[in-house]
Design a protein around this motif. Sequence first.
Motif, PDB file in Angstrom:
ATOM      1  N   LEU A  53       0.863  -1.180   0.000  1.00 19.33           N
ATOM      2  CA  LEU A  53       0.000   0.000   0.000  1.00 19.33           C
ATOM      3  C   LEU A  53       0.895   1.223   0.000  1.00 19.33           C
ATOM      4  O   LEU A  53       1.455   1.600   1.035  1.00 19.33           O
ATOM      5  CB  LEU A  53      -0.909  -0.003   1.234  1.00 19.33           C
ATOM      6  CG  LEU A  53      -1.928   1.144   1.331  1.00 19.33           C
ATOM      7  CD1 LEU A  53      -2.925   1.056   0.173  1.00 19.33           C
ATOM      8  CD2 LEU A  53      -2.681   1.084   2.664  1.00 19.33           C
ATOM      9  N   GLY A  54       1.060   1.814  -1.192  1.00 17.31           N
ATOM     10  CA  GLY A  54       1.956   2.960  -1.300  1.00 17.31           C
ATOM     11  C   GLY A  54       3.389   2.620  -0.966  1.00 17.31           C
ATOM     12  O   GLY A  54       4.131   3.470  -0.472  1.00 17.31           O
ATOM     13  N   GLY A  55       3.785   1.365  -1.223  1.00 16.43           N
ATOM     14  CA  GLY A  55       5.146   0.935  -0.936  1.00 16.43           C
ATOM     15  C   GLY A  55       5.349   0.392   0.469  1.00 16.43           C
ATOM     16  O   GLY A  55       6.476   0.066   0.853  1.00 16.43           O
ATOM     17  N   GLU A  59       2.637  -5.686   7.417  1.00 14.70           N
ATOM     18  CA  GLU A  59       3.185  -5.615   8.780  1.00 14.70           C
ATOM     19  C   GLU A  59       3.540  -4.184   9.157  1.00 14.70           C
ATOM     20  O   GLU A  59       3.366  -3.775  10.312  1.00 14.70           O
ATOM     21  CB  GLU A  59       4.433  -6.516   8.893  1.00 14.70           C
ATOM     22  CG  GLU A  59       4.147  -8.010   8.860  1.00 14.70           C
ATOM     23  CD  GLU A  59       3.823  -8.496   7.445  1.00 14.70           C
ATOM     24  OE1 GLU A  59       4.140  -7.750   6.481  1.00 14.70           O
ATOM     25  OE2 GLU A  59       3.275  -9.608   7.308  1.00 14.70           O
ATOM     26  N   GLU A  60       4.048  -3.411   8.195  1.00 14.89           N
ATOM     27  CA  GLU A  60       4.395  -2.018   8.477  1.00 14.89           C
ATOM     28  C   GLU A  60       3.143  -1.182   8.754  1.00 14.89           C
ATOM     29  O   GLU A  60       3.142  -0.355   9.675  1.00 14.89           O
ATOM     30  CB  GLU A  60       5.174  -1.435   7.298  1.00 14.89           C
ATOM     31  CG  GLU A  60       6.584  -2.000   7.167  1.00 14.89           C
ATOM     32  CD  GLU A  60       7.265  -1.577   5.887  1.00 14.89           C
ATOM     33  OE1 GLU A  60       8.516  -1.594   5.838  1.00 14.89           O
ATOM     34  OE2 GLU A  60       6.554  -1.216   4.918  1.00 14.89           O
ATOM     35  N   ILE A  61       2.096  -1.401   7.977  1.00 15.51           N
ATOM     36  CA  ILE A  61       0.843  -0.676   8.205  1.00 15.51           C
ATOM     37  C   ILE A  61       0.259  -1.040   9.565  1.00 15.51           C
ATOM     38  O   ILE A  61      -0.241  -0.172  10.302  1.00 15.51           O
ATOM     39  CB  ILE A  61      -0.178  -0.984   7.092  1.00 15.51           C
ATOM     40  CG1 ILE A  61       0.340  -0.513   5.738  1.00 15.51           C
ATOM     41  CG2 ILE A  61      -1.521  -0.320   7.401  1.00 15.51           C
ATOM     42  CD1 ILE A  61       0.512   0.972   5.609  1.00 15.51           C
ATOM     43  N   ILE A  62       0.323  -2.313   9.927  1.00 13.10           N
ATOM     44  CA  ILE A  62      -0.187  -2.749  11.229  1.00 13.10           C
ATOM     45  C   ILE A  62       0.644  -2.132  12.355  1.00 13.10           C
ATOM     46  O   ILE A  62       0.110  -1.716  13.392  1.00 13.10           O
ATOM     47  CB  ILE A  62      -0.183  -4.285  11.320  1.00 13.10           C
ATOM     48  CG1 ILE A  62      -1.242  -4.855  10.375  1.00 13.10           C
ATOM     49  CG2 ILE A  62      -0.449  -4.753  12.749  1.00 13.10           C
ATOM     50  CD1 ILE A  62      -1.257  -6.374  10.314  1.00 13.10           C
ATOM     51  N   PRO A 192       0.136   5.698   5.749  1.00 13.52           N
ATOM     52  CA  PRO A 192       1.244   6.482   5.168  1.00 13.52           C
ATOM     53  C   PRO A 192       0.725   7.672   4.354  1.00 13.52           C
ATOM     54  O   PRO A 192      -0.176   7.508   3.526  1.00 13.52           O
ATOM     55  CB  PRO A 192       1.953   5.461   4.263  1.00 13.52           C
ATOM     56  CG  PRO A 192       1.599   4.133   4.833  1.00 13.52           C
ATOM     57  CD  PRO A 192       0.209   4.276   5.379  1.00 13.52           C
ATOM     58  N   VAL A 193       1.296   8.838   4.570  1.00 10.00           N
ATOM     59  CA  VAL A 193       0.849  10.024   3.853  1.00 10.00           C
ATOM     60  C   VAL A 193       1.186   9.944   2.373  1.00 10.00           C
ATOM     61  O   VAL A 193       0.630  10.696   1.559  1.00 10.00           O
ATOM     62  CB  VAL A 193       1.467  11.304   4.463  1.00 10.00           C
ATOM     63  CG1 VAL A 193       0.916  11.563   5.843  1.00 10.00           C
ATOM     64  CG2 VAL A 193       2.988  11.208   4.487  1.00 10.00           C
ATOM     65  N   THR A 194       2.090   9.038   2.011  1.00  8.96           N
ATOM     66  CA  THR A 194       2.482   8.911   0.612  1.00  8.96           C
ATOM     67  C   THR A 194       1.353   8.383  -0.262  1.00  8.96           C
ATOM     68  O   THR A 194       1.428   8.490  -1.494  1.00  8.96           O
ATOM     69  CB  THR A 194       3.691   7.975   0.483  1.00  8.96           C
ATOM     70  OG1 THR A 194       3.417   6.735   1.167  1.00  8.96           O
ATOM     71  CG2 THR A 194       4.926   8.614   1.102  1.00  8.96           C
TER      72      THR A 194
END
Length: 261
Positions: A53-55, A59-62, A192-194
């Motif tokens: 999701l947008g790079g 796991e990072e989003i969680i 992520p704002v990206t």
Amino acid sequence: MFYVQLFSEYFKNYVKTKLTYRADLAVELLADLMFQGMNLFFILIVFTHTTLLGGWTQEEIIFIYGFFMVPYGIFSCFFNLWGFSEKYIVKGEFDRVLTRPAHNLFQVTLENMDPPSLVGSLMGLIIMGWAWTQMDLQMMWYDPLVFIVMVLGASMIYMGIYTALTAIAFFSDAPTGILPLMWNIQNYGRYPVTIYNKAIRILLTWILPFAFVGIYPAAFFLHKEVSRGFSLLTPVVGLVFLWIGLTVWKYGVKRYRGAGS
């Protein structure tokens, strides 16, 4: 020490009240857990249709969502001021607050504190821990200290923004309409704002800096260079917006003329 003792007394009274209605407390905790669980479930659903999701990985989003929950739980516990206008302005309770020696904002926050909201912070820590192990991140010796500073900075951003918005009640009889809108906007900070366009990125970074309550500070621990530089600004942004919130509140209190007859 006066304020520490005052906090202790308010907390004791809160516990006594909640223990009188234990079923209500249990339902409140269960409802909060279900709400947070649904948000996490939504993230999992999104990643059934994509791997990035947008790079950013699942796991990072969680991990970002877990971090987002920690300062929000602290804020919800100590700045639960959603009904301020109705209770303190319309019904005249603020007159009572002003007759007491403790600072008026401190009294208002203690009267409305909601310790069960800290369960959300605990769940956030658990979610972060799970995501951390899944990504096999290395913990540096300074990470716990940085985490505390980031959480404090993010909490101050919440407190500053919502203190300023709550203070609108001193100028208007019906300011609550903007609070649900702000609550919806803040949720953008857990992604992520990206993934947003330029206008929304500017809004979430410099005008209503909710990106600093989730994505930016979390990026420090994820070693994401695209956002890590902003993460170090979190405590600075927190102090600035807390100062703005307290300034607006102070000005509003000066404009307050009492409930009248």
